[in-house]
Design a protein around this motif. Structure first.
Motif, PDB file in Angstrom:
ATOM      1  N   ARG A  17     -17.662  10.918  41.517  1.00 19.15           N
ATOM      2  CA  ARG A  17     -16.348  11.980  42.180  1.00 19.15           C
ATOM      3  C   ARG A  17     -16.668  12.867  42.406  1.00 19.15           C
ATOM      4  N   LYS A  18     -16.670  13.883  41.552  1.00 19.11           N
ATOM      5  CA  LYS A  18     -16.695  15.142  41.702  1.00 19.11           C
ATOM      6  C   LYS A  18     -18.324  15.464  41.854  1.00 19.11           C
ATOM      7  N   TYR A  19     -19.683  14.567  41.740  1.00 16.78           N
ATOM      8  CA  TYR A  19     -20.087  15.839  42.428  1.00 16.78           C
ATOM      9  C   TYR A  19     -21.375  15.009  42.825  1.00 16.78           C
ATOM     10  N   PRO A  20     -22.226  15.852  43.480  1.00 12.96           N
ATOM     11  CA  PRO A  20     -22.656  14.878  45.078  1.00 12.96           C
ATOM     12  C   PRO A  20     -23.871  14.470  44.971  1.00 12.96           C
ATOM     13  N   PHE A  21     -23.906  13.205  44.184  1.00 12.62           N
ATOM     14  CA  PHE A  21     -24.653  12.280  44.008  1.00 12.62           C
ATOM     15  C   PHE A  21     -24.243  10.698  44.506  1.00 12.62           C
ATOM     16  N   ARG A  22     -24.810  10.014  44.553  1.00 12.94           N
ATOM     17  CA  ARG A  22     -24.498   8.406  44.838  1.00 12.94           C
ATOM     18  C   ARG A  22     -25.880   7.660  43.955  1.00 12.94           C
ATOM     19  N   GLY A  23     -25.590   6.254  44.466  1.00 18.76           N
ATOM     20  CA  GLY A  23     -26.377   5.292  43.548  1.00 18.76           C
ATOM     21  C   GLY A  23     -26.357   3.947  43.796  1.00 18.76           C
ATOM     22  N   VAL A  24     -27.175   3.492  43.305  1.00 18.72           N
ATOM     23  CA  VAL A  24     -27.107   1.412  43.844  1.00 18.72           C
ATOM     24  C   VAL A  24     -27.259   1.192  41.776  1.00 18.72           C
ATOM     25  N   ILE A  25     -26.187   0.525  41.495  1.00 20.63           N
ATOM     26  CA  ILE A  25     -26.292   0.082  40.007  1.00 20.63           C
ATOM     27  C   ILE A  25     -27.269  -0.674  39.872  1.00 20.63           C
ATOM     28  N   TYR A  26     -28.072  -0.697  38.719  1.00 16.11           N
ATOM     29  CA  TYR A  26     -28.927  -1.442  38.007  1.00 16.11           C
ATOM     30  C   TYR A  26     -28.480  -2.001  37.233  1.00 16.11           C
ATOM     31  N   ASP A  27     -27.786  -1.554  36.046  1.00 18.31           N
ATOM     32  CA  ASP A  27     -26.445  -2.026  35.244  1.00 18.31           C
ATOM     33  C   ASP A  27     -25.945  -1.637  34.699  1.00 18.31           C
ATOM     34  N   ILE A  28     -25.455  -1.977  33.422  1.00 20.12           N
ATOM     35  CA  ILE A  28     -23.453  -2.192  33.168  1.00 20.12           C
ATOM     36  C   ILE A  28     -23.688  -2.209  31.978  1.00 20.12           C
ATOM     37  N   ASP A  29     -23.162  -0.900  31.425  1.00 23.55           N
ATOM     38  CA  ASP A  29     -22.483  -1.379  30.020  1.00 23.55           C
ATOM     39  C   ASP A  29     -21.301  -1.849  29.857  1.00 23.55           C
ATOM     40  N   PRO A  30     -20.696  -2.408  28.922  1.00 24.84           N
ATOM     41  CA  PRO A  30     -19.170  -2.810  28.785  1.00 24.84           C
ATOM     42  C   PRO A  30     -18.974  -1.842  27.978  1.00 24.84           C
ATOM     43  N   VAL A  31     -18.829  -1.008  27.352  1.00 25.68           N
ATOM     44  CA  VAL A  31     -18.642   0.134  26.903  1.00 25.68           C
ATOM     45  C   VAL A  31     -19.620   1.381  26.364  1.00 25.68           C
ATOM     46  N   PHE A  32     -19.715   2.763  26.409  1.00 18.40           N
ATOM     47  CA  PHE A  32     -20.579   3.560  26.081  1.00 18.40           C
ATOM     48  C   PHE A  32     -21.332   3.251  24.730  1.00 18.40           C
ATOM     49  N   ALA A  33     -23.054   3.610  25.471  1.00 13.55           N
ATOM     50  CA  ALA A  33     -23.926   3.199  24.644  1.00 13.55           C
ATOM     51  C   ALA A  33     -25.330   3.807  24.882  1.00 13.55           C
ATOM     52  N   ASN A  34     -24.984   5.348  25.015  1.00 18.70           N
ATOM     53  CA  ASN A  34     -25.841   6.114  24.829  1.00 18.70           C
ATOM     54  C   ASN A  34     -25.763   6.577  23.597  1.00 18.70           C
ATOM     55  N   THR A  35     -26.225   8.143  22.996  1.00 18.20           N
ATOM     56  CA  THR A  35     -26.780   8.712  22.200  1.00 18.20           C
ATOM     57  C   THR A  35     -25.199   9.616  21.756  1.00 18.20           C
ATOM     58  N   GLU A  36     -24.958  10.278  21.000  1.00 23.11           N
ATOM     59  CA  GLU A  36     -24.106  10.638  20.472  1.00 23.11           C
ATOM     60  C   GLU A  36     -24.016  12.200  21.300  1.00 23.11           C
ATOM     61  N   GLU A  37     -25.395  12.290  21.239  1.00 25.81           N
ATOM     62  CA  GLU A  37     -26.708  14.043  21.658  1.00 25.81           C
ATOM     63  C   GLU A  37     -25.843  14.244  22.824  1.00 25.81           C
ATOM     64  N   TRP A  38     -25.692  13.100  23.637  1.00 28.17           N
ATOM     65  CA  TRP A  38     -26.023  12.881  25.151  1.00 28.17           C
ATOM     66  C   TRP A  38     -24.780  13.107  25.063  1.00 28.17           C
ATOM     67  N   TRP A  39     -23.873  12.371  24.505  1.00 27.67           N
ATOM     68  CA  TRP A  39     -21.986  12.836  24.487  1.00 27.67           C
ATOM     69  C   TRP A  39     -21.786  13.653  24.257  1.00 27.67           C
ATOM     70  N   LEU A  40     -21.859  14.369  23.856  1.00 26.63           N
ATOM     71  CA  LEU A  40     -21.387  15.952  22.580  1.00 26.63           C
ATOM     72  C   LEU A  40     -21.952  17.079  24.145  1.00 26.63           C
ATOM     73  N   SER A  41     -23.123  16.625  24.937  1.00 22.21           N
ATOM     74  CA  SER A  41     -23.614  17.389  26.005  1.00 22.21           C
ATOM     75  C   SER A  41     -22.511  18.067  26.881  1.00 22.21           C
ATOM     76  N   ILE A  42     -21.649  17.102  26.973  1.00 19.60           N
ATOM     77  CA  ILE A  42     -20.816  16.607  28.038  1.00 19.60           C
ATOM     78  C   ILE A  42     -19.491  17.430  27.775  1.00 19.60           C
ATOM     79  N   PRO A  43     -18.962  18.488  28.691  1.00 20.35           N
ATOM     80  CA  PRO A  43     -18.424  19.982  28.387  1.00 20.35           C
ATOM     81  C   PRO A  43     -17.140  18.728  27.927  1.00 20.35           C
ATOM     82  N   GLU A  44     -15.986  19.452  26.997  1.00 21.95           N
ATOM     83  CA  GLU A  44     -15.129  18.366  26.329  1.00 21.95           C
ATOM     84  C   GLU A  44     -13.819  19.043  26.961  1.00 21.95           C
TER      85      GLU A  44
END
Length: 109
Positions: A17-44
């Motif tokens: 929606r905001k950044y200039p990239f696109r792609g094809v979906i190859y997997d889906i997580d029903p809810v967030f399933a990455n690391t807390e470190e990754w999560w916290l790296s996103i600006p609040e």
């Protein structure tokens, strides 16, 4: 956390929606399933809710191809019809006439 049904499916072509990239979906997580470190790296102020589908993309921008992990709220359908040039796309998918992708059949041993 309450799970929600995914809006997009494997093989769909989407763009951020905001950044200039696109792609094809190859997997889906029903809810967030990455690391807390990754999560916290996103600006609040822009951190998406964890209780929504997150999509694994074979992604591309103008300069390169890469893997991306994106919340549903940050994706929209890519209706350009242009093929995704990520090198792994042809290993996993075949392109359909409508511009989306279908997973290749996997051989059974």
């Amino acid at each position: 956390m309450k799970e929600r049904s995914a809006k997009y499916g494997i093989g769909d072509v989407v763009k951020h929606r905001k950044y200039p990239f696109r792609g094809v979906i190859y997997d889906i997580d029903p809810v967030f399933a990455n690391t807390e470190e990754w999560w916290l790296s996103i600006p609040e102020g822009t951190r998406p809710s964890k209780d929504q589908p997150f999509y694994h993309l074979l992604a591309e921008n103008a300069e390169t191809e890469y893997l991306a992990y994106v919340s549903e709220q940050n994706l929209v359908a890519d209706t350009s019809g242009a093929p995704v040039r990520h090198p792994q796309v042809s290993e996993i998918f075949t392109r359909t006439r409508n511009g989306s992708y279908k997973m290749k059949s996997q051989s059974r041993h």
